[in-house]
Design an enzyme around this catalytic site. Structure first.
Site, PDB file in Angstrom:
ATOM      1  CG  ASP A   7      30.366  76.230   7.091  1.00  0.00           C
ATOM      2  OD1 ASP A   7      29.257  75.687   7.274  1.00  0.00           O
ATOM      3  OD2 ASP A   7      31.258  75.738   6.374  1.00  0.00           O
ATOM      4  CB  SER A   8      28.759  73.468  10.821  1.00  0.00           C
ATOM      5  OG  SER A   8      29.046  72.806   9.605  1.00  0.00           O
ATOM      6  N   GLY A  40      23.797  69.845   8.558  1.00  0.00           N
ATOM      7  CA  GLY A  40      22.889  69.280   7.567  1.00  0.00           C
ATOM      8  C   GLY A  40      21.801  68.379   8.134  1.00  0.00           C
ATOM      9  CB  CYS A  70      27.258  77.256   5.370  1.00  0.00           C
ATOM     10  SG  CYS A  70      26.375  75.778   5.925  1.00  0.00           S
ATOM     11  CB  THR A  72      23.142  73.543   5.744  1.00  0.00           C
ATOM     12  OG1 THR A  72      23.416  72.319   5.066  1.00  0.00           O
ATOM     13  CG2 THR A  72      22.115  73.276   6.835  1.00  0.00           C
ATOM     14  CB  CYS A 177      29.373  70.714  -0.065  1.00  0.00           C
ATOM     15  SG  CYS A 177      29.977  70.830   1.649  1.00  0.00           S
ATOM     16  CB  THR A 178      30.929  76.113   1.229  1.00  0.00           C
ATOM     17  OG1 THR A 178      30.530  75.646   2.525  1.00  0.00           O
ATOM     18  CG2 THR A 178      29.775  76.880   0.599  1.00  0.00           C
ATOM     19  CG  HIS A 179      33.136  71.431   4.010  1.00  0.00           C
ATOM     20  ND1 HIS A 179      31.984  72.100   4.364  1.00  0.00           N
ATOM     21  CD2 HIS A 179      33.714  71.057   5.184  1.00  0.00           C
ATOM     22  CE1 HIS A 179      31.878  72.129   5.678  1.00  0.00           C
ATOM     23  NE2 HIS A 179      32.913  71.516   6.202  1.00  0.00           N
TER      24      HIS A 179
END
Length: 267
Positions: A7-8, A40, A70, A72, A177-179
């Site tokens: 993931d970013s 994104g 993620c 995206t 969103c996975t965050h």
């Protein structure tokens, strides 16, 4: 068995924490991209190249399974990663939990980044999985960035703004969103009592374990967590320690308490 998660930013923590809870002996390789974050707003070709390159490096370093926790990365690059790595390496993607939310609730809010909220991807998810439930999109401006910075004040402000724009009669909120599961406690505080949260981290972790078991290979390890930041060996950022999932992953396997891991994977 080494599982690579890509993931970013810190969006890989919830799925990683679930893997550690369900199979604490797995070795995890966490690849974030502070130099390229956020993904994104980037072009699809840029994201594909970044994610495919990261996945290729992970396999070269010993990963046998690749996970994209993620949205995206999954919608943009999942099929490209699978094609590049070939059928011998399982690649697991992420889909927001619209389907289980719609199955349980008549009215649902879909919280996501502004770009996702306005995307054809989200519209297609709703069309495919809403199953008669009313689903409204809510853009969470700045929430993922605040989480990556470990800024609880900014998180609270972003959550409060999103909650104000969420219909008061919704029964469930999809964390798109996975965050966002990292701040589930703050989100719950800002929503009416009884509203349920839905995210995909547990489902992605369980699917990853099914793919591991299907390989028919020894899957035990030492519970090691290895971190790469934009391709360079490193450590999880200090911001990760703000969240229970980050603290659970930073702890040595023998030092983890059951209640700490449960906190890291609870909504």
């Amino acid at each position: 068995m080494i599982v690579a998660l890509i993931d970013s930013g810190l969006g890989l923590l919830p799925t990683s924490a679930w893997l550690r809870r369900l199979r604490p002996d797995l070795d995890l390789m966490l690849s974030t991209d502070p130099d390229g974050a956020p993904w994104g707003p980037k072009s699809p070709d840029w994201v594909i190249d970044r994610v495919v390159t990261t996945a290729r490096r992970a396999v070269a370093r010993g990963a046998e399974v690749v996970v994209l926790p993620c949205n995206t990365a999954s919608v943009t690059a999942l099929e490209h990663v699978r094609a590049d790595l070939g059928p011998a390496v399982p690649v697991v993607g992420t889909v927001p939990a619209v389907k289980p939310a719609a199955a349980a609730c008549d009215s649902v809010a879909f919280w996501a980044a502004a770009a996702t909220t306005a995307s054809r991807y989200q519209a297609n998810l709703i069309d495919q999985f809403a199953n008669g439930s009313e689903v409204v999109g809510v853009a969470c401006h700045g929430l993922a960035d605040a989480i990556d910075a470990g800024d609880r004040v900014a998180v609270a402000a972003a959550v409060a703004s999103a909650a104000e724009r969420t219909p008061r009669d919704v029964q469930g909120v999809v964390l798109g969103c996975t965050h966002y599961p990292l701040v589930a406690d703050t989100i719950i505080e800002h929503l009416p009592a009884g509203v349920r949260l839905f995210d995909s981290a547990e489902a992605v972790a369980r699917q990853t374990l099914r793919r591991i078991d299907a390989l028919g290979r020894p899957a035990s390890g030492s519970g090691r967590v290895e971190v790469f930041r934009s391709g360079v060996p490193g450590e999880l950022p200090l911001a990760a320690t703000v969240f229970a999932a980050g603290r659970a992953l930073l702890a040595a396997p023998g030092d983890m308490r059951d209640e700490d891991v449960e906190d890291a994977t609870s909504l």
